[in-house]
Design a protein around this motif. Structure first.
Motif, PDB file in Angstrom:
ATOM      1  N   TRP A 273      12.161  72.176  15.544  1.00 12.00           N
ATOM      2  CA  TRP A 273      13.551  72.613  15.345  1.00 12.00           C
ATOM      3  C   TRP A 273      14.212  71.830  14.215  1.00 12.00           C
ATOM      4  O   TRP A 273      14.957  72.394  13.410  1.00 12.00           O
ATOM      5  CB  TRP A 273      14.328  72.432  16.647  1.00 12.00           C
ATOM      6  N   VAL A 274      13.929  70.535  14.129  1.00 10.28           N
ATOM      7  CA  VAL A 274      14.532  69.705  13.087  1.00 10.28           C
ATOM      8  C   VAL A 274      13.961  70.047  11.718  1.00 10.28           C
ATOM      9  O   VAL A 274      14.695  70.151  10.721  1.00 10.28           O
ATOM     10  CB  VAL A 274      14.320  68.211  13.399  1.00 10.28           C
ATOM     11  N   ARG A 275      12.668  70.273  11.639  1.00 13.74           N
ATOM     12  CA  ARG A 275      12.023  70.440  10.336  1.00 13.74           C
ATOM     13  C   ARG A 275      12.178  71.832   9.727  1.00 13.74           C
ATOM     14  O   ARG A 275      12.023  71.996   8.523  1.00 13.74           O
ATOM     15  CB  ARG A 275      10.523  70.130  10.472  1.00 13.74           C
ATOM     16  N   ARG A 276      12.482  72.822  10.526  1.00 16.58           N
ATOM     17  CA  ARG A 276      12.443  74.196  10.013  1.00 16.58           C
ATOM     18  C   ARG A 276      13.515  74.453   8.957  1.00 16.58           C
ATOM     19  O   ARG A 276      13.375  75.373   8.139  1.00 16.58           O
ATOM     20  CB  ARG A 276      12.567  75.187  11.165  1.00 16.58           C
TER      21      ARG A 276
ATOM     22  N   ALA B 109      14.843  62.122   5.249  1.00 14.96           N
ATOM     23  CA  ALA B 109      14.442  60.917   5.985  1.00 14.96           C
ATOM     24  C   ALA B 109      14.491  61.149   7.489  1.00 14.96           C
ATOM     25  O   ALA B 109      13.585  60.745   8.228  1.00 14.96           O
ATOM     26  CB  ALA B 109      15.331  59.740   5.597  1.00 14.96           C
ATOM     27  N   LEU B 110      15.552  61.827   7.959  1.00 24.51           N
ATOM     28  CA  LEU B 110      15.669  62.115   9.385  1.00 24.51           C
ATOM     29  C   LEU B 110      14.560  63.039   9.857  1.00 24.51           C
ATOM     30  O   LEU B 110      13.946  62.811  10.910  1.00 24.51           O
ATOM     31  CB  LEU B 110      17.034  62.752   9.678  1.00 24.51           C
ATOM     32  N   ALA B 111      14.291  64.081   9.070  1.00 20.96           N
ATOM     33  CA  ALA B 111      13.230  65.022   9.448  1.00 20.96           C
ATOM     34  C   ALA B 111      11.874  64.330   9.465  1.00 20.96           C
ATOM     35  O   ALA B 111      11.033  64.599  10.331  1.00 20.96           O
ATOM     36  CB  ALA B 111      13.207  66.208   8.490  1.00 20.96           C
ATOM     37  N   SER B 112      11.641  63.438   8.501  1.00 14.42           N
ATOM     38  CA  SER B 112      10.382  62.692   8.473  1.00 14.42           C
ATOM     39  C   SER B 112      10.280  61.763   9.676  1.00 14.42           C
ATOM     40  O   SER B 112       9.216  61.628  10.292  1.00 14.42           O
ATOM     41  CB  SER B 112      10.265  61.897   7.180  1.00 14.42           C
TER      42      SER B 112
END
Length: 451
Positions: free
Chosen positions: A222-225, A33-36
């Motif tokens: 950076w967050v999604r990787r 949810a955070l990455a989205s």
């Protein structure tokens, strides 16, 4: 459109039958949810700064040869071009996401959007290179559209497939909350820029928000990787059941659901008319304060940040359909007093109606559709089904500001046809969703099956 006709084709072929994947658990749903949220904020910061610039400056620097009304229509048309390429992006990115995984799509869309947006800020103006300027602008807008086509469908699929069964709408709503955050960020960046003297704004100030996209894209990447692939997709891939030709399977066995998503997505007309057309109408036609209207956009989206997850959580309790339908119909009705208030330069009423329309009522439909649409399909074709359906529906939303400007013409008081257009689009979306199957309590492995 009869509901029996639509429901006859809503099921899947036996090849699409799913076995139950391991139940999501731990911190994965929250991380997804955070990455989205962050990824959508980044993507739609990029996408919406274009809309704000189209409303405020693009007509003057890329189409100065036109009279002001025609220049505004031309600038809005370039905004709409991004929606034309969205169906193409949906076909391509939907295939990649259902064939190779959600994570690959989310990385690709982020980088493509960031590059296209940064390059918009580098473009020469019409006075510098003539027709090359609007031509290059259109090309970059097309790449933005390709990227946006896979972003929401990929993020929604990722979050839905990570979410607990009884909170799927709540978790998937963070994708739309991220979209609102992107619009807030885009508007906040434009607030000080728009306060520049006209000469400086048109000369270099408008470029600043586009250059800043490089920073926000790096944060999102950076967050999604480190985000893991979804359990549902990994389970299918491990069993060799991932769709080899998801688009073919979608066309053969899920046409009715795709049609539902297309028509349901027409509710997005409310969003583009509010954030782009009415901004131009208020500032350029009715000469309301630019800073005040941008502030209204920020405030409405701050309200939406809170309202979207609340409405989504409500739909986890009472169902997707009643929440979506109420939001769509309410938005269509509120378009009338909001446009009337702008036409009569009644700023207190503009703020009251704008906050109620975009911040509260529209959030009901906006917070629910990620789960509503995603639950129409099984894991094999979920990303493709959402991407193709939403992007075809969003295409009309993308050109809604152009349509509204044409409906209004040169008469500042001719707002009634615009309100009627918004009401018709929202009503069509509500009527379509009324034909849908309610899926809020359907297990993941049962989604997309014929009833």
């Amino acid at each position: 459109m009869a509901s029996t006709t639509l429901s006859n084709e809503s099921g899947a072929t036996p090849l699409a039958t799913e076995t139950a994947a391991p139940a999501p658990g731990g911190a994965a749903p929250r991380k997804a949810a955070l990455a989205s949220w962050i990824g959508s904020a980044v993507e739609y910061y990029d996408f919406f700064i274009y809309g704000t610039a189209a409303a405020l400056v693009f007509g003057k620097i890329f189409f100065p040869a036109f009279d002001p009304a025609a220049g505004t229509i031309a600038a809005f048309a370039t905004f709409g071009v991004g929606y034309v390429t969205r169906p193409i992006g949906a076909l391509l990115l939907g295939h990649i996401g259902d064939r190779h995984g959600r994570k690959k799509v989310l990385t690709l869309t982020l980088l493509l959007m960031g590059l296209a947006t940064f390059l918009v800020g580098c473009l020469p103006t019409y006075h510098q290179v003539g027709l090359w300027a609007p031509g290059l602008l259109v090309v970059l807008r097309m790449f933005q559209g390709l990227s946006a086509a896979g972003e929401q469908a990929g993020a929604n699929s990722m979050t839905l497939e990570h979410a607990p069964a009884d909170k799927r709408a709540f978790y998937t709503s963070f994708t739309l909350s991220g979209t609102q955050a992107g619009l807030i960020l885009a508007t906040l960046v434009f607030l000080p820029v728009s306060a520049l003297p006209e000469e400086q704004l048109l000369a270099w100030g408008w470029r600043i928000p586009f250059f800043l996209s490089a920073v926000v894209v790096m944060i999102g990447f950076w967050v999604r990787r480190t985000l893991p692939e979804t359990p549902a997709f990994e389970h299918q891939a491990a069993e060799g059941k991932a769709a080899r030709r998801p688009l073919v399977e979608l066309a053969r066995h899920h046409k009715a659901c795709v049609l539902r998503v297309i028509l349901g997505a027409l509710v997005a007309v409310v969003s583009t008319v509010f954030s782009v057309y009415t901004l131009s109408y208020a500032v350029n036609t009715m000469h309301l304060p630019r800073a005040a209207m941008l502030t209204l956009l920020v405030c409405a989206n701050l309200v939406a940040l809170c309202a979207i997850p609340l409405f989504a959580a409500l739909s986890d309790r009472i169902g997707r359909k009643p929440v979506f339908i109420a939001g769509a119909l309410g938005s269509g009705l509120l378009a009338w007093p909001y446009l009337w208030a702008i036409a009569h330069a009644n700023m207190p009423l503009v703020f009251a109606c704008g906050l109620l329309l975009s911040g509260v009522v529209y959030s009901a439909a906006n917070g629910v559709w990620p789960a509503l649409y995603g639950e129409m399909f099984n894991t094999r074709v979920r990303l493709s089904g959402m991407a193709v359906g939403t992007q075809l529906g969003f295409a009309l939303a993308g050109f809604a500001p152009t349509i509204c400007a044409a409906l209004q013409g040169n008469d500042p008081g001719n707002w009634v046809p615009v309100a009627a257009f918004v009401t018709a689009a929202a009503g069509a979306a509500a009527l379509t969703v009324a034909t849908c199957r309610e899926t809020c309590r359907t297990p993941m492995a049962e989604l997309g099956k014929q009833v």
